[in-house]
Design a protein around this motif. Structure first.
Motif, mmCIF file in Angstrom:
data_model
loop_
_atom_site.group_PDB
_atom_site.id
_atom_site.type_symbol
_atom_site.label_atom_id
_atom_site.label_comp_id
_atom_site.label_asym_id
_atom_site.label_seq_id
_atom_site.Cartn_x
_atom_site.Cartn_y
_atom_site.Cartn_z
ATOM 1 N N CYS A 244 41.983 -24.133 147.834
ATOM 2 C CA CYS A 244 43.043 -24.339 146.842
ATOM 3 C C CYS A 244 44.192 -25.073 147.518
ATOM 4 O O CYS A 244 44.593 -24.732 148.622
ATOM 5 C CB CYS A 244 43.530 -23.015 146.280
ATOM 6 S SG CYS A 244 44.669 -23.271 144.917
ATOM 7 N N CYS A 246 47.294 -25.400 146.304
ATOM 8 C CA CYS A 246 48.588 -25.097 145.676
ATOM 9 C C CYS A 246 49.681 -24.979 146.734
ATOM 10 O O CYS A 246 49.425 -24.793 147.910
ATOM 11 C CB CYS A 246 48.497 -23.815 144.848
ATOM 12 S SG CYS A 246 48.189 -22.322 145.796
ATOM 13 N N CYS A 278 49.144 -18.467 141.299
ATOM 14 C CA CYS A 278 48.190 -19.566 141.174
ATOM 15 C C CYS A 278 46.903 -19.052 140.530
ATOM 16 O O CYS A 278 46.335 -18.056 140.976
ATOM 17 C CB CYS A 278 47.888 -20.148 142.552
ATOM 18 S SG CYS A 278 46.597 -21.400 142.510
ATOM 19 N N PHE A 280 44.047 -20.293 140.658
ATOM 20 C CA PHE A 280 42.850 -20.586 141.439
ATOM 21 C C PHE A 280 42.690 -19.707 142.681
ATOM 22 O O PHE A 280 41.585 -19.529 143.165
ATOM 23 C CB PHE A 280 42.840 -22.059 141.871
ATOM 24 C CG PHE A 280 42.704 -23.001 140.717
ATOM 25 C CD1 PHE A 280 41.466 -23.219 140.133
ATOM 26 C CD2 PHE A 280 43.804 -23.666 140.205
ATOM 27 C CE1 PHE A 280 41.321 -24.085 139.070
ATOM 28 C CE2 PHE A 280 43.672 -24.548 139.145
ATOM 29 C CZ PHE A 280 42.428 -24.746 138.571
ATOM 30 N N CYS A 281 43.812 -19.193 143.235
ATOM 31 C CA CYS A 281 43.675 -18.432 144.479
ATOM 32 C C CYS A 281 44.525 -17.168 144.490
ATOM 33 O O CYS A 281 44.529 -16.441 145.483
ATOM 34 C CB CYS A 281 43.985 -19.306 145.688
ATOM 35 S SG CYS A 281 45.718 -19.778 145.796
HETATM 36 ZN ZN LIG Z 1 46.215 -21.716 144.751
#
Ligand SMILES: [Zn+2]
Length: 297
Positions: A244, A246, A278, A280-281
Motif C-alpha cells: 500500500c 498511502c 486507509c 487498503f492497509c
Molecule cells: Zn494504506
C-alpha cells in the motif's frame, strides 16, 4: 528451464509457439498479508485472496510506472464490494466490505465463494488506467460468483480474448493462509482450432491450483505440468507483493475532497482530532483541528 525458481515470483511466458500466453503465481504470502492487515475471517480471506491473485496476474499487461488496473466485484451476496488494484510492479492491494464473512461450505467441502459474492445482479468492473486522458472501463455481469470464471468471461466479452483463469486460496486450521495461487492463460488471435482444443483438454483435466501447491509445485512448475506437451517457455519473473502506497499527504488530499463545509463542521465538532483509516492497509492517520483549519484556507 534455465531460470532459477523463486517461490514468490509471478512467472509469465508463452506456449504453443507463442500462441498462448500464460501467467502463474504462488500468492500465498501476499494473500496472508492481506488477511493480517484486514483481520479477515477465512471466507473473507478466500474471496479477497482470489481477486488479489487475479489482479496480480491481469496486471501483467501494465507497462508504465503509473499504470493501474482496478477490479471491482459487486454482487448481491454478504461479501459486499470487493476492490483490488495492481500496478506494473506486481504490487497489489485491496479490500472487502465484509471482513468477517461466516464460514459457509459447499457440498464438496470448498468454501462457498459464490454464496458470499452473490452473482445475481452482480457485476465485475475492470478499470485500466494507462495514463491516458480516459481510463478504459469494462464491465460484465457475473456469471458464477466463483471469481475465476467471471474474470475469464470478462476477457472473452470485453477484450475478445479467450482466457482460462484458475484461482485458489486454502485456509489452514489456525485461519491463516496455507496456500494461494492462480494462473491465467490467454489465447492469441488466429490460434488454430487444434491448439485451442488441445489446451481445453489439458485444462479440463487439471487439478485445482491449491491442491498442486499443497503437493509442493511452484508457480513455474504448475505451468510445466499443464503446458509441457504444447512446448512452453518462461520469459519473465517478477516478485509479487501486497503493497500500500498511502501516506499522510495522500490522506490529506482525500480529506480535502470532502469540501469546505464538511471540513468546517469537523473543526466545529467537539473532537480534538479526526482519524482517517486507509481502506487498503488499515493504517490510521490523524489530523488535528489546526491542520484542518490550515486545509480550509
Ligand atoms: Zn494504506
Amino acid at each position: 528451464m534455465s531460470m532459477e525458481i523463486n517461490p514468490n515470483m509471478l512467472v509469465r511466458g508463452t506456449a504453443a509457439d507463442g500462441q498462448v500466453m500464460f501467467f502463474s503465481l504462488d500468492s500465498t504470502q501476499l494473500v496472508e498479508e492481506a488477511r493480517r492487515k484486514h483481520n479477515l475471517s477465512p471466507l473473507s480471506t478466500v474471496v479477497l485472496g482470489r481477486l488479489l491473485t487475479a489482479a496480480a496476474l491481469a496486471g501483467q499487461e501494465l507497462k508504465g510506472d503509473k499504470d493501474v488496473l482496478t477490479m471491482i466485484l459487486k454482487g448481491s451476496g454478504p461479501a459486499g464490494t470487493v476492490l483490488v488494484t495492481a500496478n506494473s510492479k506486481s504490487q497489489v492491494k485491496g479490500y472487502i466490505d465484509n471482513t468477517n464473512l461466516e464460514t459457509k461450505s459447499r457440498e464438496d467441502g470448498h468454501f462457498d465463494v459464490a454464496w458470499a459474492v452473490g452473482p445475481e445482479e452482480g457485476t465485475l468492473t475492470v478499470i485500466r488506467d494507462l495514463g491516458l486522458r480516459e481510463p478504459y472501463v469494462g464491465r460484465v455481469e457475473l456469471i458464477s460468483g466463483e471469481i475465476a470464471e467471471d474474470i475469464a468471461y470478462y476477457y472473452a466479452v470485453s477484450q475478445q480474448t479467450p482466457s482460462v483463469v484458475s484461482l485458489g486460496v486454502l485456509i489452514d486450521t489456525d485461519g491463516s493462509v496455507k496456500h494461494a495461487g492462480g494462473f491465467m492463460l490467454q489465447v492469441l488471435p488466429n490460434t488454430p482450432e487444434e491448439t485451442i482444443a488441445a489446451l481445453e483438454q489439458l485444462v479440463g483435466g487439471f487439478p485445482p491450483v491449491t491442491f498442486l501447491l499443497e503437493e509442493g509445485f511452484s508457480a513455474a512448475e504448475l505451468m510445466d505440468l499443464l503446458l509441457n506437451r504444447l512446448g512452453f517457455e518462461i520469459t519473465t519473473q517478477t516478485a509479487a507483493e501486497y503493497h500500500c502506497d498511502c501516506s499522510k499527504d495522500r490522506m490529506e488530499r482525500k480529506l480535502m475532497t470532502i469540501g469546505r463545509a464538511d471540513l468546517q463542521s469537523i473543526v466545529d465538532d467537539d473532537q480534538e482530532q479526526v482519524e482517517l483509516v486507509c481502506n487498503f492497509c488499515n493504517t490510521a492517520y490523524s489530523f488535528t483541528k489546526d491542520e484542518i483549519r490550515e486545509m480550509i484556507k
